[in-house]
Design an enzyme around this catalytic site. Structure first.
Site, PDB file in Angstrom:
ATOM      1  N   GLY A 126      -5.623  19.337  -6.814  1.00  0.00           N
ATOM      2  CA  GLY A 126      -4.562  18.650  -5.841  1.00  0.00           C
ATOM      3  C   GLY A 126      -3.307  19.087  -6.340  1.00  0.00           C
ATOM      4  CB  VAL A 139       5.387  17.377  -5.123  1.00  0.00           C
ATOM      5  CG1 VAL A 139       6.564  17.751  -5.771  1.00  0.00           C
ATOM      6  CG2 VAL A 139       5.476  17.343  -3.692  1.00  0.00           C
ATOM      7  N   GLY A 191       0.864  17.170  -8.547  1.00  0.00           N
ATOM      8  CA  GLY A 191      -0.156  18.103  -9.234  1.00  0.00           C
ATOM      9  C   GLY A 191       0.297  19.231  -9.579  1.00  0.00           C
ATOM     10  CG  ASN A 198       0.018   4.827  -8.468  1.00  0.00           C
ATOM     11  OD1 ASN A 198       0.055   4.628  -9.571  1.00  0.00           O
ATOM     12  ND2 ASN A 198       1.197   5.231  -7.981  1.00  0.00           N
ATOM     13  CB  SER A 220       5.035   6.220 -14.341  1.00  0.00           C
ATOM     14  OG  SER A 220       6.282   5.692 -13.685  1.00  0.00           O
ATOM     15  CE  LYS A 231       2.427   4.527 -12.619  1.00  0.00           C
ATOM     16  NZ  LYS A 231       2.435   4.683 -11.036  1.00  0.00           N
ATOM     17  CG  HIS A 272       5.128   1.475 -14.479  1.00  0.00           C
ATOM     18  ND1 HIS A 272       5.273   1.679 -13.376  1.00  0.00           N
ATOM     19  CD2 HIS A 272       5.975   1.748 -15.317  1.00  0.00           C
ATOM     20  CE1 HIS A 272       6.308   2.550 -13.368  1.00  0.00           C
ATOM     21  NE2 HIS A 272       7.036   2.758 -14.500  1.00  0.00           N
ATOM     22  CG  ASN A 273       3.404   1.416  -9.721  1.00  0.00           C
ATOM     23  OD1 ASN A 273       3.629   1.877 -10.773  1.00  0.00           O
ATOM     24  ND2 ASN A 273       2.954   2.126  -8.756  1.00  0.00           N
ATOM     25  CD  GLU A 304       7.868   1.717  -9.324  1.00  0.00           C
ATOM     26  OE1 GLU A 304       7.528   2.341 -10.270  1.00  0.00           O
ATOM     27  OE2 GLU A 304       7.661   2.038  -8.010  1.00  0.00           O
ATOM     28  CE1 TYR A 305       5.215  -1.501  -5.634  1.00  0.00           C
ATOM     29  CE2 TYR A 305       5.307  -3.633  -4.006  1.00  0.00           C
ATOM     30  CZ  TYR A 305       4.876  -2.146  -4.269  1.00  0.00           C
ATOM     31  OH  TYR A 305       4.099  -1.434  -3.391  1.00  0.00           O
ATOM     32  NE  ARG A 345       8.528  -2.947  -2.224  1.00  0.00           N
ATOM     33  CZ  ARG A 345       8.352  -1.672  -3.012  1.00  0.00           C
ATOM     34  NH1 ARG A 345       7.674  -1.063  -2.396  1.00  0.00           N
ATOM     35  NH2 ARG A 345       8.775  -1.587  -4.011  1.00  0.00           N
TER      36      ARG A 345
HETATM   37  C1  6PG Z   1       5.824   5.877 -10.426  1.00  0.00           C
HETATM   38  C2  6PG Z   1       5.818   5.131  -9.079  1.00  0.00           C
HETATM   39  C3  6PG Z   1       5.133   5.832  -8.373  1.00  0.00           C
HETATM   40  C4  6PG Z   1       5.093   5.586  -6.725  1.00  0.00           C
HETATM   41  C5  6PG Z   1       5.050   4.327  -6.393  1.00  0.00           C
HETATM   42  C6  6PG Z   1       5.828   3.710  -5.039  1.00  0.00           C
HETATM   43  O1  6PG Z   1       5.697   5.201 -11.614  1.00  0.00           O
HETATM   44  O2  6PG Z   1       6.179   7.212 -10.674  1.00  0.00           O
HETATM   45  O3  6PG Z   1       5.538   3.725  -9.363  1.00  0.00           O
HETATM   46  O4  6PG Z   1       3.805   5.505  -8.718  1.00  0.00           O
HETATM   47  O5  6PG Z   1       6.554   5.962  -6.478  1.00  0.00           O
HETATM   48  O6  6PG Z   1       3.652   4.004  -6.174  1.00  0.00           O
HETATM   49  O7  6PG Z   1       4.926   2.634  -4.596  1.00  0.00           O
HETATM   50  P1  6PG Z   1       5.316   2.001  -3.355  1.00  0.00           P
HETATM   51  O8  6PG Z   1       5.223   3.202  -2.334  1.00  0.00           O
HETATM   52  O9  6PG Z   1       4.423   1.163  -3.335  1.00  0.00           O
HETATM   53  O10 6PG Z   1       6.705   1.399  -3.563  1.00  0.00           O
END
Ligand code: 6PG
Length: 465
Positions: free
Chosen positions: A7, A10, A12, A99, A125, A180, A183-184, A187-188, A284
């Protein structure tokens, strides 16, 4: 070759270049011939080669073979696996760096067990830049695979300020991908809260440039983080065509790929309160129904404008409120990790999770060193909010959160993540909640029974008689 990369998108390609820069030879393959050619060009003169097929890639690898897949999560991973696994031998290692939903990783590990092929599901990430210069990595899966991939993964990972690599073993099965996912989810919540602070500042009358400066100054203090930093830069970026702040020209409908939704679903399944994370997902989805919102804006009135107190005082409160809300969101994320750990018996290393998130990843922030310290001091900490340091942060900043939430409510600024963070905090610190009445209601209409505070047992009452 030391490792194969399947894969060459970018992510990979950048991971391959990172591996090469750190002394490992890399064979790369992509189904798309243009990507293979592009890879061959970009790696000219380097210890890397583009393979013409998966068989060619596998044949070029030293034993035990290590193959890292960077393909879109879902069916694409199963398709690659179907072609790749017949080419591999017992003791070879497959890494999925997408992911991926953690239950898919668990399923793949189970399916491969009989073949003796080792499987690692690793969170990666940091986006494109991180992949190239140093991502945060969250590997988990077949424990025997860890010594075989550790030198490579730790070499290419970001380093925290203390020089430690942002890559540690998270545990068996789907543990790495679960971490992970959380983590996301954080992040949200983090992104949504920053967006709400932005909406609040807009209502207060700040220009995009002023807001950018404000975020830049916050970045110097306890709120310092990657997301605050990029927000400051975004707000100061001008659209070359219109001369307006570019952010003002962007359509206000958020997209998502699913990790925040999965985390919220898992929180519901495990019975873990994670309302701020869920609110960030709902925010969202609400943004995405733009046509309905436009129609509703014509019908539903806004509250009359209330005069603001002195601007700098309000902005100071907003900074404190963001800190308090952020702590609540992290508390929910770590509580989710804790509950899943109990469910799956992964033995998640909580302090190591925070340690790995200190650099390279999207949620990297000063705060994470304090979180690491909290779990290092008390491994079985039930919730971040009761750690002495974070209890003090909340004591210092909760009033700011209350003021901001109240100000937003009075002026009609939607701040669901801030509001839910405050409610979470108030509910979590309540010795007594009104669930006693709720239990009585359930018992009234459904004879669902209730427990008493003064004696043991289950009780039912014929209410209204
Ligand atoms: C990271 C990000 C990455 C990706 C998100 C975006 O840790 O580098 O989280 O995995 O940018 O998956 O997720 P959404 O498209 O759901 O906002």
């Amino acid at each position: 070759m030391d490792i194969g990369l399947v894969g060459l998108g970018v992510m990979g390609e950048n991971l391959a270049l990172n591996l090469e820069r750190n002394g490992f030879s890399v064979a790369g393959f992509d189904l798309d011939a243009r990507k293979r050619d592009n890879f061959a060009q970009r790696t000219q003169g380097l210890r890397a080669q583009a393979s013409s097929s998966l068989a060619d890639l596998v044949a070029s690898l030293s034993v035990p073979r290590r193959v890292w897949m960077m393909v879109p999560a879902g069916v694409a991973v199963d398709q690659v696996l179907a072609q790749l696994t017949p080419l591999l031998s017992p003791g070879d290692v497959l890494i999925d760096g997408g992911n991926t939903l953690y239950t898919d990783t668990q399923r793949r590990i189970d399916a491969l067990r009989a073949s003796g092929i080792l499987y690692v599901g690793s969170g990666v990430s940091g986006g494109e830049e991180g992949a190239l210069r140093g991502p945060a990595l969250m590997p988990g899966g077949s424990p025997e695979a860890w010594p075989l991939v550790k030198p490579l993964l730790q070499a290419i990972a970001a380093q925290a300020e203390d020089g430690q690599p942002c890559c540690e073993w998270m545990g068996p099965g789907g543990a790495g991908h679960f971490v992970k996912m959380v983590h996301n989810a954080i992040e949200y919540a983090d992104m949504q809260m920053i967006c709400e602070a932005y909406a609040f500042m807009q209502k207060l009358g700040l220009s995009a440039t002023e807001m950018g400066e404000m975020f830049a100054s916050w970045n110097e203090g306890e709120l310092g983080s990657y997301l605050i930093n990029i927000t400051a830069q975004i707000l100061q970026h001008t659209d070359p065509e219109t001369g307006a702040p570019l952010v003002d020209m962007i359509l206000d409908t958020a997209e998502q790929k699913g990790t925040g939704k999965w985390a919220s679903q898992v929180a519901l399944d495990l019975g873990v309160p994670a309302p701020t994370i869920a609110e960030a997902v709902f925010a969202r989805t609400l943004s995405a129904i733009k046509t309905e919102r436009v129609a509703a804006a014509r019908v539903l009135n806004v509250p009359p404008t209330t005069p603001w107190p002195e601007r700098n005082a309000v902005l100071n409160q907003l900074r404190g409120a963001l800190m308090a809300a952020k702590v609540c969101a992290y508390a929910q994320g770590f509580a989710l990790l804790r509950a899943a750990d109990r469910e799956h018996q992964w033995q998640l290393p909580m302090a190591q999770v925070a340690k790995v998130w200190r650099a390279g990843c999207i949620i990297r922030a000063h705060l994470l060193e304090d979180i690491r310290r909290a779990f290092q001091t008390q491994a079985d900490l039930p919730n971040l909010l009761v750690d002495p340091y974070f209890a003090r942060v909340m004591a210092d900043s909760q009033q700011d959160l209350r003021e901001v939430v109240a100000a937003a409510a009075l002026r009609g600024v939607p701040m669901p993540a801030f509001m839910s963070a405050l409610s979470y905090f108030d509910a979590y610190r309540s010795e007594r909640l009104p669930a006693n009445l709720l239990q009585a209601q359930r018992d009234y209409f459904g004879a669902h029974t209730y427990q008493r505070t003064d004696r043991a047992g289950k009780f039912h009452t014929r209410w209204g008689h």
